[in-house]
Motif scaffolding. Structure first.
Motif: not given
Length: 357
Positions: A198-220
């Motif tokens: 959730l964010s008041k900025n639409e782009l931040f919500a989208k970018y952070f959501c996708e980046a977090l999924a990628n980051q966790v995938g790399k860590f795995y």
């Protein structure tokens, strides 16, 4: 006796109804005050619907890959273990279910994600810088020398950060963890996990959501398949070493044969070096064959263990937004202030009657 109790109950009920009617009549007589409060509440609710910025919701769903070992591969891995070679196999399931959801919400993953690069208005910045700009933090830092020149460059080395950097990242993490980031497995029987940002900025919500999924995938990939990757690298180095030994042995056989060319057949001792080299060649061929087999099994095992996360749905613009509409704001404001006015009038009347009694 029973008739007397019945009459008392009827009198008590009548008294209760009369008390309710009395309070109701009192509120009706004060309708102007209640109406004024209701109008004020409606106006404030209408104004709040304009001032309140919408909250955008980025949703990403993914499935956890089940590790299922096939019969042929399981037999081959069993054979490898009997030979004293550990090429991985099915690892533990530490990154499944609730453990995986907690991994997404961990400070390490969130802070590393905040350092991921994103392109905003033609400029590449980190998600941390984007968050700071969205919340106008730099405007408050202009007069503070400690924060004025503070920057979070994309993919910056976390080890080079100062205490101030850590403090700012910690504040951002706390803000996100309070409710802006939610990861949940709705049904334990279904291996699908949903993440919301959730964010008041639409782009931040989208970018952070996708980046977090990628980051966790790399860590795995780096953590869960680390053992298999190390074993595969060892096997490849051993294979290259034995292949070099085999090439040298083949060359040695050729040299030894050249030395005994046209040699007197009676001088068998001169043929010994050639025979020894041939034994080396046969031994190296056998070892190389087994190592190549195990190296291929290690590659299959590594592919089997990665990736863990299979993305199903990604956030797509425009994002869903949670916003108080004008009509909804008017209704909520009017109801709250009307209830507040009635409550104040009731308390005021109760206190007045208590003092007079």
């Amino acid at each position: 006796m029973e008739n007397k109790n019945t009459e008392n109950d009827e009198i008590s009920f009548k008294e209760f109804l009369e008390t309710i009617k009395e309070w109701f009549d009192y509120l009706i007589s004060s309708w102007k005050i209640i109406l004024i409060f209701g109008v004020i509440g409606a106006f404030l609710g209408f104004s709040y619907s304009f001032v309140k910025k919408p909250v955008y919701i980025a949703t990403l769903s993914f499935a956890i890959e089940d590790e299922k070992s096939g019969g042929g591969l399981g037999s081959a891995l069993g054979l490898a273990s009997t030979l004293g070679l550990d090429i991985g196999g099915s690892g533990g399931s530490i990154f499944t279910g609730s453990n995986l959801t907690e991994l997404f919400k961990s400070r390490k993953m969130v802070e590393q994600t905040l350092l991921s690069p994103v392109k905003v208005k033609g400029k590449v910045i980190s998600l941390a810088e984007m968050y700071i700009e969205n919340n106008n933090w730099r405007e408050r830092w202009n007069n503070n020398s400690l924060f004025k020149n503070l920057q979070f460059l994309p993919n910056n080395d976390r080890r080079n950060f100062t205490r101030v950097h850590d403090s700012i990242l910690g504040n951002i993490y706390e803000n996100l963890a309070k409710g802006d980031l939610d990861v949940d497995q709705k049904d334990k029987k279904i291996s699908i996990i949903t993440m919301q940002v959730l964010s008041k900025n639409e782009l931040f919500a989208k970018y952070f959501c996708e980046a977090l999924a990628n980051q966790v995938g790399k860590f795995y990939i780096e953590t869960k398949s680390k053992k298999s990757r190390i074993n595969m690298d060892i096997l490849e180095r051993q294979t290259d070493s034995i292949r070099k030994e085999l090439d040298d042995a083949i060359t040695g056989v050729a040299v030894a044969n050249d030395n005994i060319f046209n040699l007197n057949p009676a001088l068998n001792v001169r043929r010994a070096p050639s025979s020894k080299k041939q034994v080396d060649v046969q031994a190296n061929i056998a070892i190389l064959t087994e190592l190549v087999k195990q190296a291929e099994l290690a590659k299959v095992t590594l592919r089997k263990e990665t990736p863990l996360i299979q993305i199903i749905d990604k956030p797509i613009l425009p994002l869903k937004k949670d916003q108080i509409g004008k009509f909804k704001g008017i209704l909520i404001g009017a109801f709250l202030f009307t209830f507040l006015a009635a409550l104040v009038l009731v308390i005021k009347k109760y206190i007045r009657e208590s003092l007079n009694s």
